[in-house]
Design a protein around this motif. Structure first.
Motif, PDB file in Angstrom:
ATOM      1  N   ARG A  58      -5.793  -1.987  -5.677  1.00 22.94           N
ATOM      2  CA  ARG A  58      -6.856  -1.086  -5.032  1.00 22.94           C
ATOM      3  C   ARG A  58      -6.702  -0.070  -6.344  1.00 22.94           C
ATOM      4  O   ARG A  58      -6.448   1.244  -6.131  1.00 22.94           O
ATOM      5  CB  ARG A  58      -6.621  -0.715  -3.739  1.00 22.94           C
ATOM      6  CG  ARG A  58      -7.575   0.295  -3.567  1.00 22.94           C
ATOM      7  CD  ARG A  58      -9.540  -0.274  -3.437  1.00 22.94           C
ATOM      8  NE  ARG A  58      -9.196  -1.242  -2.140  1.00 22.94           N
ATOM      9  CZ  ARG A  58      -9.808  -0.390  -1.144  1.00 22.94           C
ATOM     10  NH1 ARG A  58      -9.803   0.521  -0.764  1.00 22.94           N
ATOM     11  NH2 ARG A  58     -10.599  -2.025  -0.291  1.00 22.94           N
ATOM     12  N   HIS A  67       0.625  -1.608  -0.180  1.00 30.39           N
ATOM     13  CA  HIS A  67       0.271  -0.472   0.204  1.00 30.39           C
ATOM     14  C   HIS A  67       0.886   1.253   0.240  1.00 30.39           C
ATOM     15  O   HIS A  67       0.321   2.259  -0.180  1.00 30.39           O
ATOM     16  CB  HIS A  67      -0.728   0.110   1.515  1.00 30.39           C
ATOM     17  CG  HIS A  67      -0.333  -0.466   1.988  1.00 30.39           C
ATOM     18  ND1 HIS A  67      -0.385  -1.887   3.283  1.00 30.39           N
ATOM     19  CD2 HIS A  67       0.630   0.418   3.448  1.00 30.39           C
ATOM     20  CE1 HIS A  67       0.785  -1.930   4.233  1.00 30.39           C
ATOM     21  NE2 HIS A  67       0.650  -0.249   4.362  1.00 30.39           N
ATOM     22  N   ARG A  90      -2.112  -7.682  -5.283  1.00 31.23           N
ATOM     23  CA  ARG A  90      -3.472  -6.980  -4.880  1.00 31.23           C
ATOM     24  C   ARG A  90      -3.745  -5.648  -5.607  1.00 31.23           C
ATOM     25  O   ARG A  90      -2.865  -4.933  -4.777  1.00 31.23           O
ATOM     26  CB  ARG A  90      -4.305  -6.898  -3.851  1.00 31.23           C
ATOM     27  CG  ARG A  90      -4.777  -8.272  -2.882  1.00 31.23           C
ATOM     28  CD  ARG A  90      -6.329  -9.382  -3.773  1.00 31.23           C
ATOM     29  NE  ARG A  90      -7.048  -8.906  -3.666  1.00 31.23           N
ATOM     30  CZ  ARG A  90      -7.677  -8.324  -2.328  1.00 31.23           C
ATOM     31  NH1 ARG A  90      -7.299  -8.965  -1.789  1.00 31.23           N
ATOM     32  NH2 ARG A  90      -8.631  -7.617  -2.164  1.00 31.23           N
ATOM     33  N   GLU A 146      -8.927  -5.164   4.400  1.00 28.28           N
ATOM     34  CA  GLU A 146      -8.763  -5.291   3.427  1.00 28.28           C
ATOM     35  C   GLU A 146      -9.703  -4.290   2.961  1.00 28.28           C
ATOM     36  O   GLU A 146      -9.435  -3.539   1.890  1.00 28.28           O
ATOM     37  CB  GLU A 146      -9.895  -5.942   2.713  1.00 28.28           C
ATOM     38  CG  GLU A 146      -8.618  -7.328   3.180  1.00 28.28           C
ATOM     39  CD  GLU A 146      -8.765  -7.984   2.077  1.00 28.28           C
ATOM     40  OE1 GLU A 146      -8.685  -7.600   0.237  1.00 28.28           O
ATOM     41  OE2 GLU A 146      -7.775  -8.766   1.855  1.00 28.28           O
ATOM     42  N   GLN A 172      -2.118  -3.664  -0.322  1.00 29.83           N
ATOM     43  CA  GLN A 172      -3.146  -3.429  -1.966  1.00 29.83           C
ATOM     44  C   GLN A 172      -1.936  -2.397  -2.517  1.00 29.83           C
ATOM     45  O   GLN A 172      -1.697  -1.301  -1.943  1.00 29.83           O
ATOM     46  CB  GLN A 172      -4.338  -3.501  -1.739  1.00 29.83           C
ATOM     47  CG  GLN A 172      -5.535  -4.453  -1.465  1.00 29.83           C
ATOM     48  CD  GLN A 172      -6.699  -4.449  -1.306  1.00 29.83           C
ATOM     49  OE1 GLN A 172      -7.431  -3.685  -1.892  1.00 29.83           O
ATOM     50  NE2 GLN A 172      -7.566  -4.121   0.309  1.00 29.83           N
TER      51      GLN A 172
END
Length: 613
Positions: A382, A353, A380, A526, A532
């Motif tokens: 985002r 992140h 992942r 999440e 992410q």
């Protein structure tokens, strides 16, 4: 808290300010225009000046400071910084809004005072018209000599009332207002229309104008370079003739909203209209020396007279910190990006992140291209530009409703969380208007919160963390606060459709978050995007910062408008580059387009490497 003499006041929460920031902060006799480059700490400066004015009594109780930002998260961030530096009785006198929220709050409070011909009903709907909506209106009402762009700009700038006569454009604007009021079941208002209604309201109602003058002797304006003609006119209508002192901050090298109606000469207009003293900050607290040196090369191309900033951040990484990565195919590009980020995460150089992938536009399309390669590496993405219901994820995360509910849900999902406990108590104190000096009231609040947290933890232990349970769990937190209490406390939620838009987005995103989580706590991680990689447009990244940024698509097809004769596009590139604290990379793909040769001739001699994969 006792008043502090101005000469005795010291910065709160930071060691010190640069000398020019001190000068701008202590100027309380006339308006100031603070030009502050990337990483100069514009938000921190405003928070410190607010604290100075409140704690020294230069903004005396019960008078207030009005702060206007352009983005919801910027307004929230500024309010939170002031709340950390001032006792609650002072922090409550700092009113931080976006332009849209400020005008909407005035419309909600004084709607009945709007002249009859333009007074909307209480159940009006806020809409975000698209270009095709304006095309449809023009075709339906037969205005062949007006295009959608002309109509949109004219609606934004036209002062009310508008006579349905004169030029075809003026008649089109007048007819558009009539159609928004009369052609559908609901009255439909865009934020530019709300701006025009409020400008009409305060122009024709001297009592409301007087109340603004008495309430706000100090006005802050963030990102002044993004001010539109309508917003500037509203400020003039609201505060011309008052004794209000303005503090405006911005950076004309980050002027990237002219396409959306921002004034191209906002700095000069503000300086002249409010007789402002211009003061330039020189320090860059975000980026280290190697990045700042490259940033200055770009800044000098935008403004040959710009001062060279002083880098105050430390370099924490080895190897290249700025490069153009060239790939043959988009598939190779996606695979290499995923592999590189995975490697950096595994060796502990960066958290997912703390990496942002920036795009010029079409974030949804880029997400589709990157997703398979990232998923194969266990990463992942985002995409904060994506909508959940009728609200973008990035906007949802900045909502007051979201912040309050997340704190309560964090308390319910963990055994101990002092930070969220203290924040939740402050939320309750604000929502229920409990005086910080009211010891009995404070004890009752603590008791209520303790009881709720115990019961909420039992509730969550009895619920499986699955998508089907998202709405039920969130509803428990909302019931504790009370939807009616939230709507009374925050003007943005006073209308049920506006409240529902955020609430529905919250529950939808929570459902999505529970698809990948085994516990409630992981689901909340999440929800907030922890772990992410962030994907967003340049325009949405403005005001944010990341350890590492990767700009996707530095080629002449993806960024066809980045040419030497379009300065706003170079400003956009500068904004993208300056989001980085430690590293900034750009990807070029031969399958998608060719290099932007003139830009590379600037960057490569300044220290930006070009690496072919």
């Amino acid at each position: 808290m006792s008043r502090v003499y101005p000469e005795d006041w010291r910065p709160q929460g930071v060691e010190n300010l640069e000398p020019r920031a001190w000068q701008a902060l202590q100027q309380a006799e006339r308006s100031v225009l603070v030009t502050a480059g990337a990483g100069a700490g514009k938000t921190e400066f405003l928070a410190q000046k607010a604290t100075y004015l409140l704690q020294t009594g230069l903004c005396p109780a019960p008078r207030r400071i009005l702060a206007i930002s352009f983005k919801r998260d910027a307004a929230r961030n500024l309010a939170e910084r002031v709340a950390k530096r001032c006792p609650p009785e002072q922090a409550r006198r700092f009113n931080s809004y976006t332009f849209d929220a400020f005008t909407k709050s005035l419309l909600e409070r004084f709607r009945a005072a709007i002249p009859d011909a333009y007074r909307p009903p209480s159940d009006y709907r806020v809409v975000m018209p698209r270009r095709q909506d304006y095309h449809h209106f023009l075709d339906t009402h037969f205005f062949p000599g007006v295009n959608a762009n002309q109509l949109e700009k004219a609606i934004t700038r036209a002062r009310l009332p508008i006579a349905n006569e004169g030029s075809e454009l003026q008649r089109a604007v007048a007819t558009y207002w009539q159609s928004q009021y009369n052609d559908q079941e609901d009255v439909l208002l865009s934020f530019p229309m709300i701006n025009r209604l409020v400008e009409l309201l305060i122009r024709h109602n001297h009592e409301i104008l007087k109340a603004l003058h008495l309430s706000y002797p100090c006005v802050f304006l963030d990102e002044v370079q993004d001010t539109t003609y309508a917003q500037f006119q509203l400020l003039r209508t609201a505060f011309d003739g008052s004794e209000a002192i303005f503090t405006a901050v911005g950076d004309d090298k980050q002027r990237i909203m002219v396409w959306a109606g921002a004034m191209p000469d906002a700095f000069a207009q503000f300086e002249q209209r409010f007789a402002a003293q211009r003061i330039s900050l020189i320090c860059n607290w975000r980026s280290h020396e190697d990045l700042v040196r490259i940033q200055h090369v770009i800044a000098s191309r935008i403004d040959p007279h710009v001062e060279e900033p002083e880098a105050r951040a430390h370099r924490l990484v080895d190897g290249e910190v700025a490069a153009i990565w060239e790939f043959a195919t988009e598939e190779e590009e996606s695979d290499c990006l995923a592999q590189w980020i995975e490697s950096e995460v595994q060796v502990g150089h960066v958290e997912p992140h703390d990496v942002a992938i920036l795009v010029r536009m079409h974030a949804d399309q880029v997400e589709g291209k990157l997703f398979p390669a990232f998923a194969n590496r266990g990463l992942r993405i985002r995409n904060v530009a994506r909508n959940v219901g009728d609200i973008a994820i990035q906007d949802l995360l900045g909502e007051d409703l979201t912040k309050i509910l997340l704190r309560l849900m964090r308390l319910g999902s963990t055994d101990r969380s002092p930070e969220n406990w203290n924040a939740a108590l402050l939320d309750l104190q604000y929502l229920e208007a409990i005086d910080p000096a009211d010891e009995v009231g404070q004890q009752l609040l603590q008791g209520r919160l303790q009881k709720f947290v115990r019961e909420f933890r039992r509730t969550l232990r009895g619920l499986d963390p699955v998508p089907e349970a998202a709405a039920e769990a969130a509803q428990v937190a909302l019931d504790f606060i009370g939807g009616g209490v939230l709507r009374r406390a925050f003007p943005a939620y006073q209308r049920q459709p506006d409240f529902d838009r955020v609430w529905n987005g919250f529950t939808l995103l929570f459902q999505e978050s529970l698809q990948h989580a085994e516990t409630w706590s992981v689901a909340l991680d999440e929800f907030e995007g922890l772990g992410q990689v962030a994907l967003m447009t340049i325009h949405k990244s403005k005001g944010l910062e990341f350890h590492t940024i990767i700009f996707y698509g530095l080629d002449n097809q993806t960024w066809w408008s980045l040419t030497p004769n379009r300065p706003e596009e170079l400003n956009s590139f500068f904004v993208a580059f300056t989001r980085a604290k430690q590293r900034a990379f750009f990807t070029l793909c031969a399958e998608r387009g060719q290099p932007i040769a003139w830009l590379e001739r600037i960057l490569i001699p300044s220290g930006v490497q070009k690496v072919t994969f």
